[in-house]
Write a protein that holds these residues in place. Structure first.
Motif, mmCIF file in Angstrom:
data_model
loop_
_atom_site.group_PDB
_atom_site.id
_atom_site.type_symbol
_atom_site.label_atom_id
_atom_site.label_comp_id
_atom_site.label_asym_id
_atom_site.label_seq_id
_atom_site.Cartn_x
_atom_site.Cartn_y
_atom_site.Cartn_z
ATOM 1 N N ALA A 286 13.694 104.437 -5.305
ATOM 2 C CA ALA A 286 14.957 104.545 -4.568
ATOM 3 C C ALA A 286 14.691 104.851 -3.096
ATOM 4 O O ALA A 286 15.308 104.264 -2.195
ATOM 5 N N LYS A 287 13.795 105.782 -2.848
ATOM 6 C CA LYS A 287 13.472 106.150 -1.463
ATOM 7 C C LYS A 287 12.830 104.993 -0.709
ATOM 8 O O LYS A 287 13.019 104.838 0.502
ATOM 9 N N GLU A 288 12.059 104.176 -1.425
ATOM 10 C CA GLU A 288 11.327 103.090 -0.779
ATOM 11 C C GLU A 288 12.169 101.822 -0.591
ATOM 12 O O GLU A 288 12.050 101.132 0.424
ATOM 13 N N LYS A 289 13.032 101.505 -1.576
ATOM 14 C CA LYS A 289 13.636 100.179 -1.597
ATOM 15 C C LYS A 289 15.161 100.132 -1.479
ATOM 16 O O LYS A 289 15.727 99.093 -1.168
ATOM 17 N N SER A 290 15.847 101.239 -1.728
ATOM 18 C CA SER A 290 17.315 101.195 -1.758
ATOM 19 C C SER A 290 17.921 100.980 -0.381
ATOM 20 O O SER A 290 17.394 101.443 0.637
ATOM 21 N N ASN A 291 19.055 100.279 -0.360
ATOM 22 C CA ASN A 291 19.794 100.058 0.890
ATOM 23 C C ASN A 291 20.978 101.017 1.028
ATOM 24 O O ASN A 291 21.807 100.843 1.916
ATOM 25 N N ASP A 292 21.036 101.997 0.170
ATOM 26 C CA ASP A 292 22.157 102.945 0.158
ATOM 27 C C ASP A 292 21.779 104.208 0.925
ATOM 28 O O ASP A 292 20.604 104.623 0.907
ATOM 29 N N PRO A 293 22.744 104.847 1.617
ATOM 30 C CA PRO A 293 22.445 106.089 2.339
ATOM 31 C C PRO A 293 21.857 107.182 1.451
ATOM 32 O O PRO A 293 21.156 108.073 1.941
ATOM 33 N N ALA A 294 22.131 107.113 0.145
ATOM 34 C CA ALA A 294 21.622 108.136 -0.770
ATOM 35 C C ALA A 294 20.137 107.954 -1.074
ATOM 36 O O ALA A 294 19.559 108.723 -1.849
ATOM 37 N N LYS A 295 19.495 106.965 -0.476
ATOM 38 C CA LYS A 295 18.078 106.700 -0.752
ATOM 39 C C LYS A 295 17.209 107.911 -0.432
ATOM 40 O O LYS A 295 16.223 108.185 -1.113
ATOM 41 N N SER A 296 17.573 108.648 0.614
ATOM 42 C CA SER A 296 16.776 109.819 0.992
ATOM 43 C C SER A 296 16.815 110.904 -0.079
ATOM 44 O O SER A 296 15.939 111.768 -0.134
ATOM 45 N N GLU A 297 17.841 110.857 -0.922
ATOM 46 C CA GLU A 297 17.973 111.814 -2.024
ATOM 47 C C GLU A 297 17.511 111.194 -3.344
ATOM 48 O O GLU A 297 17.860 111.676 -4.410
#
Length: 290
Positions: A170-181
């Motif tokens: 999620a941190k590496e590939k997601s395009n959502d602002p929640a990726k950092s979490e």
């Protein structure tokens, strides 16, 4: 919601002026100011303070009292002028005073037989009844990885199938602002997410992720459900004031019904009678005057 003390400042002044002698009989009700031959009693000032404009009601106590006194003096000044012109004998004034008297008698009766009779035990019992009647509602704690294309989402699922860590992906590939979490969306109930996302999330067993991408207006999601639980009811202390209103409403409805059962109501105007009958087919009575 159900207030028995809110009425127009001008109405208060008129009512108090017409009952000045009654106030004078109370030795504890001291005179705080005189406006010509008219006196302002502490009880009048207290009422004026209680009915200040909401903006003025936020003032410190001393300033509120001064603001209320200023308003009471203004009222007495013009009330004195009105009496000098004999306006207390005006037919329209008398009609309005009859209405105000009935309204305040209604409010006083409501205070005595409804507001003052509600007990803490009744409120707690009603809270427990309402909670017991509430349908069970589930909430989900989920994470997601948002991708632009279906192929990208399928590739992420393939990595998960091989044992990759969901949070790391999620941190590496997601395009959502929640990726950092790590794609963490926290807890949510039905109705909070778009339908496609919601349907997939609530259908997933705890600890599993979607094996096919979930398409929404935002892109393609890979969803993982971390936890599920029943939504906890609101704590008593958080809703006790609202519950008290329910208890008062029921008492008021019962009080009105008892009065209607023993008192004949005859509406002479046919249109008004039909409107009244239609309105009173509703299960709940109109709330008392505020």
């Amino acid at each position: 919601m159900l207030s028995t003390r809110k009425f127009a400042a001008a109405a208060i002044a008129a009512f108090m002026l017409s009952h000045a002698a009654a106030f004078a009989e109370d030795a504890k009700d001291k005179v705080v100011a005189k406006v010509g031959d008219l006196e302002i009693y502490q009880s009048e000032l207290d009422l004026a303070v209680a009915n200040l404009d909401p903006q003025l009601a936020k003032l410190p106590p001393e300033q509120k009292e001064v603001a209320a006194l200023s308003g009471a003096i203004d009222l007495k000044l013009l009330a004195g002028s009105a009496m000098a012109e004999g306006l207390e004998n005006d037919a329209d004034f008398k009609m309005r005073m009859r209405y105000l008297k009935d309204r305040e008698l209604h409010n006083t009766y409501f205070q005595k037989h409804v507001v003052d009779t509600v007990t803490d035990d009744e409120v707690k019992a009603r809270y427990e009844k309402e909670i017991a009647a509430m349908p069970k509602q589930q909430e989900v704690h989920a994470r997601h990885i948002l991708l632009k294309t279906e192929d990208e989402a399928k590739a992420v699922i393939a990595e998960l199938d091989k044992g990759a860590d969901f949070v790391t992906l999620a941190k590496e590939k997601s395009n959502d602002p929640a990726k950092s979490e790590g794609g963490d969306l926290g807890w949510f109930t039905k109705g909070r997410m778009v339908p496609e996302f919601e349907e997939a999330a609530f259908a997933l067993p705890v600890g599993t992720y979607t094996k096919t991408p979930v398409k929404t207006q935002f892109g393609y999601h890979v969803i993982k459900v971390e936890e599920k639980r029943d939504v906890a009811p609101p704590p008593f202390d958080q809703v006790k004031d609202q519950v008290r209103q329910l208890v008062m409403r029921d008492k008021y409805v019962a009080l009105l019904q008892a009065a209607k059962d023993k008192t004949k109501v005859d509406i002479l105007d046919e249109t008004l009678r039909k409107g009244y009958d239609d309105a009173n087919k509703a299960p709940e009575a109109t709330e008392p005057t505020k």
